[in-house]
Design a protein around this motif. Structure first.
Motif, PDB file in Angstrom:
ATOM      1  N   MET A  58      49.023  44.191  30.842  1.00  0.00           N
ATOM      2  CA  MET A  58      48.945  45.161  31.676  1.00  0.00           C
ATOM      3  C   MET A  58      48.232  45.004  32.656  1.00  0.00           C
ATOM      4  O   MET A  58      46.896  45.022  32.421  1.00  0.00           O
ATOM      5  CB  MET A  58      48.974  46.263  30.974  1.00  0.00           C
ATOM      6  CG  MET A  58      48.874  47.621  31.563  1.00  0.00           C
ATOM      7  SD  MET A  58      50.593  48.300  32.370  1.00  0.00           S
ATOM      8  CE  MET A  58      51.299  48.834  30.994  1.00  0.00           C
ATOM      9  N   VAL A  59      48.432  45.326  34.100  1.00  0.00           N
ATOM     10  CA  VAL A  59      47.574  45.479  35.166  1.00  0.00           C
ATOM     11  C   VAL A  59      47.996  46.742  35.764  1.00  0.00           C
ATOM     12  O   VAL A  59      48.818  47.260  35.912  1.00  0.00           O
ATOM     13  CB  VAL A  59      48.110  44.353  36.174  1.00  0.00           C
ATOM     14  CG1 VAL A  59      47.161  44.366  37.398  1.00  0.00           C
ATOM     15  CG2 VAL A  59      48.131  42.983  35.522  1.00  0.00           C
ATOM     16  N   GLN A  60      46.488  47.479  36.110  1.00  0.00           N
ATOM     17  CA  GLN A  60      46.922  48.690  36.816  1.00  0.00           C
ATOM     18  C   GLN A  60      45.988  48.738  38.012  1.00  0.00           C
ATOM     19  O   GLN A  60      44.714  47.903  38.324  1.00  0.00           O
ATOM     20  CB  GLN A  60      46.002  49.841  35.741  1.00  0.00           C
ATOM     21  CG  GLN A  60      46.802  49.837  34.381  1.00  0.00           C
ATOM     22  CD  GLN A  60      46.016  50.668  33.342  1.00  0.00           C
ATOM     23  OE1 GLN A  60      44.903  50.582  33.459  1.00  0.00           O
ATOM     24  NE2 GLN A  60      46.758  51.506  32.886  1.00  0.00           N
ATOM     25  N   LEU A  61      46.317  49.641  38.995  1.00  0.00           N
ATOM     26  CA  LEU A  61      45.445  49.857  40.186  1.00  0.00           C
ATOM     27  C   LEU A  61      44.683  51.195  40.060  1.00  0.00           C
ATOM     28  O   LEU A  61      45.717  52.086  39.846  1.00  0.00           O
ATOM     29  CB  LEU A  61      46.332  49.570  41.447  1.00  0.00           C
ATOM     30  CG  LEU A  61      45.584  49.783  42.762  1.00  0.00           C
ATOM     31  CD1 LEU A  61      44.882  48.744  42.920  1.00  0.00           C
ATOM     32  CD2 LEU A  61      46.619  50.255  44.095  1.00  0.00           C
ATOM     33  N   GLN A  86      52.231  47.799  44.570  1.00  0.00           N
ATOM     34  CA  GLN A  86      52.321  48.284  45.937  1.00  0.00           C
ATOM     35  C   GLN A  86      51.281  49.623  45.862  1.00  0.00           C
ATOM     36  O   GLN A  86      51.192  50.449  44.982  1.00  0.00           O
ATOM     37  CB  GLN A  86      53.595  48.940  46.292  1.00  0.00           C
ATOM     38  CG  GLN A  86      54.458  47.561  46.339  1.00  0.00           C
ATOM     39  CD  GLN A  86      55.832  48.200  47.078  1.00  0.00           C
ATOM     40  OE1 GLN A  86      56.145  49.214  47.136  1.00  0.00           O
ATOM     41  NE2 GLN A  86      56.574  46.990  47.136  1.00  0.00           N
ATOM     42  N   ALA A  87      50.449  49.882  47.038  1.00  0.00           N
ATOM     43  CA  ALA A  87      49.705  50.735  47.032  1.00  0.00           C
ATOM     44  C   ALA A  87      49.308  51.182  48.452  1.00  0.00           C
ATOM     45  O   ALA A  87      49.743  50.324  49.486  1.00  0.00           O
ATOM     46  CB  ALA A  87      48.028  50.436  46.206  1.00  0.00           C
ATOM     47  N   PRO A  88      48.831  52.352  48.820  1.00  0.00           N
ATOM     48  CA  PRO A  88      48.338  52.453  50.331  1.00  0.00           C
ATOM     49  C   PRO A  88      46.952  51.796  50.702  1.00  0.00           C
ATOM     50  O   PRO A  88      46.275  51.050  49.683  1.00  0.00           O
ATOM     51  CB  PRO A  88      48.056  53.982  50.090  1.00  0.00           C
ATOM     52  CG  PRO A  88      47.772  54.477  48.689  1.00  0.00           C
ATOM     53  CD  PRO A  88      48.551  53.366  47.803  1.00  0.00           C
ATOM     54  N   ALA A  89      46.622  51.836  51.915  1.00  0.00           N
ATOM     55  CA  ALA A  89      45.409  51.510  52.226  1.00  0.00           C
ATOM     56  C   ALA A  89      44.212  51.983  51.496  1.00  0.00           C
ATOM     57  O   ALA A  89      44.234  53.141  51.400  1.00  0.00           O
ATOM     58  CB  ALA A  89      45.105  51.397  53.764  1.00  0.00           C
ATOM     59  N   GLY A  90      43.081  51.405  51.390  1.00  0.00           N
ATOM     60  CA  GLY A  90      41.682  52.037  50.818  1.00  0.00           C
ATOM     61  C   GLY A  90      41.307  51.116  49.687  1.00  0.00           C
ATOM     62  O   GLY A  90      41.484  49.909  49.769  1.00  0.00           O
ATOM     63  N   GLN A  91      40.289  51.629  48.958  1.00  0.00           N
ATOM     64  CA  GLN A  91      39.576  50.755  48.265  1.00  0.00           C
ATOM     65  C   GLN A  91      39.697  51.310  46.692  1.00  0.00           C
ATOM     66  O   GLN A  91      39.714  52.508  46.333  1.00  0.00           O
ATOM     67  CB  GLN A  91      37.903  50.936  48.469  1.00  0.00           C
ATOM     68  CG  GLN A  91      37.427  50.427  49.738  1.00  0.00           C
ATOM     69  CD  GLN A  91      36.005  50.566  49.798  1.00  0.00           C
ATOM     70  OE1 GLN A  91      35.604  51.462  50.491  1.00  0.00           O
ATOM     71  NE2 GLN A  91      35.334  49.992  49.075  1.00  0.00           N
ATOM     72  N   PHE A  92      40.026  50.298  45.921  1.00  0.00           N
ATOM     73  CA  PHE A  92      40.531  50.580  44.489  1.00  0.00           C
ATOM     74  C   PHE A  92      39.967  49.201  43.795  1.00  0.00           C
ATOM     75  O   PHE A  92      38.855  48.522  44.194  1.00  0.00           O
ATOM     76  CB  PHE A  92      42.083  50.415  44.372  1.00  0.00           C
ATOM     77  CG  PHE A  92      42.787  51.161  45.623  1.00  0.00           C
ATOM     78  CD1 PHE A  92      42.843  52.597  45.239  1.00  0.00           C
ATOM     79  CD2 PHE A  92      43.314  50.873  46.669  1.00  0.00           C
ATOM     80  CE1 PHE A  92      43.595  53.295  46.190  1.00  0.00           C
ATOM     81  CE2 PHE A  92      43.744  51.361  47.688  1.00  0.00           C
ATOM     82  CZ  PHE A  92      43.941  52.715  47.538  1.00  0.00           C
ATOM     83  N   VAL A  93      40.261  49.542  42.507  1.00  0.00           N
ATOM     84  CA  VAL A  93      39.983  48.609  41.339  1.00  0.00           C
ATOM     85  C   VAL A  93      41.151  47.926  40.828  1.00  0.00           C
ATOM     86  O   VAL A  93      42.023  48.839  40.258  1.00  0.00           O
ATOM     87  CB  VAL A  93      38.902  49.090  40.359  1.00  0.00           C
ATOM     88  CG1 VAL A  93      38.897  48.040  39.084  1.00  0.00           C
ATOM     89  CG2 VAL A  93      37.545  49.422  40.830  1.00  0.00           C
ATOM     90  N   VAL A  94      41.436  46.905  40.553  1.00  0.00           N
ATOM     91  CA  VAL A  94      42.580  46.054  39.639  1.00  0.00           C
ATOM     92  C   VAL A  94      41.819  45.913  38.492  1.00  0.00           C
ATOM     93  O   VAL A  94      40.992  45.057  38.261  1.00  0.00           O
ATOM     94  CB  VAL A  94      43.184  44.926  40.450  1.00  0.00           C
ATOM     95  CG1 VAL A  94      43.986  44.312  39.687  1.00  0.00           C
ATOM     96  CG2 VAL A  94      43.634  45.369  41.884  1.00  0.00           C
ATOM     97  N   ARG A  95      42.623  46.150  37.481  1.00  0.00           N
ATOM     98  CA  ARG A  95      42.135  46.249  36.028  1.00  0.00           C
ATOM     99  C   ARG A  95      43.269  45.437  35.270  1.00  0.00           C
ATOM    100  O   ARG A  95      44.441  45.923  35.405  1.00  0.00           O
ATOM    101  CB  ARG A  95      41.667  47.393  35.382  1.00  0.00           C
ATOM    102  CG  ARG A  95      41.203  47.244  34.016  1.00  0.00           C
ATOM    103  CD  ARG A  95      40.572  48.650  33.323  1.00  0.00           C
ATOM    104  NE  ARG A  95      41.645  49.597  33.325  1.00  0.00           N
ATOM    105  CZ  ARG A  95      41.385  50.630  32.951  1.00  0.00           C
ATOM    106  NH1 ARG A  95      40.446  51.450  32.826  1.00  0.00           N
ATOM    107  NH2 ARG A  95      42.391  51.664  33.120  1.00  0.00           N
ATOM    108  N   ALA A  96      43.082  44.404  34.536  1.00  0.00           N
ATOM    109  CA  ALA A  96      43.894  43.864  33.697  1.00  0.00           C
ATOM    110  C   ALA A  96      43.585  43.817  32.149  1.00  0.00           C
ATOM    111  O   ALA A  96      42.156  43.718  31.879  1.00  0.00           O
ATOM    112  CB  ALA A  96      44.063  42.176  34.067  1.00  0.00           C
ATOM    113  N   THR A  97      44.283  44.116  31.401  1.00  0.00           N
ATOM    114  CA  THR A  97      44.017  44.414  29.810  1.00  0.00           C
ATOM    115  C   THR A  97      44.973  43.353  29.056  1.00  0.00           C
ATOM    116  O   THR A  97      46.318  43.610  29.103  1.00  0.00           O
ATOM    117  CB  THR A  97      44.127  45.699  29.447  1.00  0.00           C
ATOM    118  OG1 THR A  97      43.358  46.685  30.401  1.00  0.00           O
ATOM    119  CG2 THR A  97      43.816  45.937  28.073  1.00  0.00           C
TER     120      THR A  97
END
Length: 68
Positions: free
Chosen positions: A1-4, A25-36
């Motif tokens: 599973m991958v989450q933004l 897909q995501a809007p512009a900005g700063q995020f973290v991608v996490r895979a479990t």
């Protein structure tokens, strides 16, 4: 599973294909991608990303599967 993630809020999620690829897909900005790894051996990897409007970003994450 991958989450933004935006903080603790999940903006998007996806399962990887047989090659470990995913698309979010995501809007512009700063995020973290996490895979479990959702198998028997739970492991997690994450990476911060900065998304610019109208662009594609590649993120590589490595998870421990527990297979030896």
């Amino acid at each position: 599973m991958v989450q933004l993630l935006d903080g603790t809020r999940i903006l998007a999620d996806d399962l990887t294909d047989q090659h470990g690829r995913f698309r979010l897909q995501a809007p512009a900005g700063q995020f973290v991608v996490r895979a479990t790894n959702v198998g028997a051996y739970r492991s997690t990897a994450s990476h911060p990303v900065r998304l610019a409007p109208g662009t594609t970003t590649t993120v590589s994450l490595q998870l421990d599967t527990g297979i030896r």
